[in-house]
Design an enzyme around this catalytic site. Sequence first.
Site, short mmCIF file in Angstrom:
data_model
loop_
_atom_site.label_atom_id
_atom_site.label_comp_id
_atom_site.label_asym_id
_atom_site.label_seq_id
_atom_site.Cartn_x
_atom_site.Cartn_y
_atom_site.Cartn_z
N ASP A 287 0.84 -1.20 0.00
CA ASP A 287 0.00 0.00 0.00
C ASP A 287 0.88 1.25 0.00
O ASP A 287 0.38 2.38 -0.08
CB ASP A 287 -1.02 -0.01 1.15
CG ASP A 287 -0.38 0.01 2.53
OD1 ASP A 287 0.86 -0.10 2.62
OD2 ASP A 287 -1.13 0.15 3.52
N LYS B 44 -0.79 -9.75 2.94
CA LYS B 44 -0.08 -9.28 4.13
C LYS B 44 -0.97 -8.30 4.86
O LYS B 44 -1.69 -7.52 4.21
CB LYS B 44 1.23 -8.59 3.71
CG LYS B 44 1.93 -7.89 4.86
CD LYS B 44 3.25 -7.28 4.44
CE LYS B 44 3.16 -5.85 3.94
NZ LYS B 44 2.55 -4.88 4.88
N GLU C 85 9.44 -4.76 10.54
CA GLU C 85 9.91 -3.48 9.97
C GLU C 85 10.56 -2.61 11.05
O GLU C 85 9.96 -2.37 12.13
CB GLU C 85 8.72 -2.73 9.33
CG GLU C 85 9.14 -1.37 8.77
CD GLU C 85 8.11 -0.74 7.84
OE1 GLU C 85 7.10 -1.40 7.50
OE2 GLU C 85 8.34 0.43 7.46
O1 KIV Z 1 3.30 -1.08 1.65
C1 KIV Z 1 4.46 -1.48 1.76
O2 KIV Z 1 5.29 -1.36 0.87
C2 KIV Z 1 4.82 -2.11 3.02
C3 KIV Z 1 6.25 -2.06 3.39
C4 KIV Z 1 6.54 -0.78 4.06
C5 KIV Z 1 6.62 -3.19 4.26
O3 KIV Z 1 3.98 -2.57 3.73
#
Ligand code: KIV
Length: 285
Positions: free
Chosen positions: A47, A116, A185
């Site tokens: 996102d 995720k 993270e």
């Molecule tokens: O949205 C994304 O790219 C992420 C990363 C910051 C892990 O969730």
Amino acid sequence: MQKKKLMIHDFMSMKRDGEKITWITSYDYPTAQFAEAAGMDMILVGDSLGMCVYGYESTVPVTMDQCIVHSEAVRRAAPNTFVVGDMPLGSYQVSDAEAARNAIRFLKEAGVDAIKLEGGKRVLSRIRAILDAGIVVIGHIGLTPQSSGQIGGHKAQGRTVDSARLVIEDALAIEEAGAQMLLIEAVPPEVAGFITKRLRIPVLSIGAGPGCDGQLLIVSDLIGQFTAFTPKFVKQYANVAEVVTNALKAYVSDVRNGTFPTDEHCYHMMKGEEEKLKEVIREYK
Ligand code: KIV
């Protein structure tokens, strides 16, 4: 030779064998093609596209529909890479049923291999609901951008013993809930390294040090395309912003001074048509 598409059991074997997993974000067809050609193991349609593609200030405004459109494009470009859809804010916070429904959308409409979602203990029932729908789930703890307001901004987590304990407890709970992979993270390497050894599932790092089972970076940071800010954990491998800006400046200059286009960029009349055209032109004079 065609690249072999890795699946979740392959990532488990890689962890067992100490083979590092490579992961990058991608939001569009060409970049995903490059990632597959580079031999990337996984692609996250993050996102973060809110900032990297749409120019929003954060990931907050990103919608499911936007995530689906970008995931579809990436899926088409990288059929032999494990593609992960990122659940945006609002797609899983309200109820287990809504979380499962939106995760199912990712599979049905974009053909991703896994989803995720951010959060530790407080999203356990969401993780179980999505797993019950038969979908591979990747947890995301530590710095969780969607709830950055609650964790004091975009700040590294786990840097005090009390905060490290919370990260460790979240990691253990996520594995216990059945998630097949975990992303950490912006957490100190000592903490993330311990979690990686303690968990059976693969633990990936974005700013969590070299002790994890693999690494993720945001492609726009890696290639130097996103220039608003660069987190400490980023290694920049190219300067696309500079390359593209210089190319565009050269084009502006060529057009203005008449050095583009030249004869080689022109389509000429077919044989024998030139003379006839002269007559046509005379007609219109
Ligand atoms: O949205 C994304 O790219 C992420 C990363 C910051 C892990 O969730």
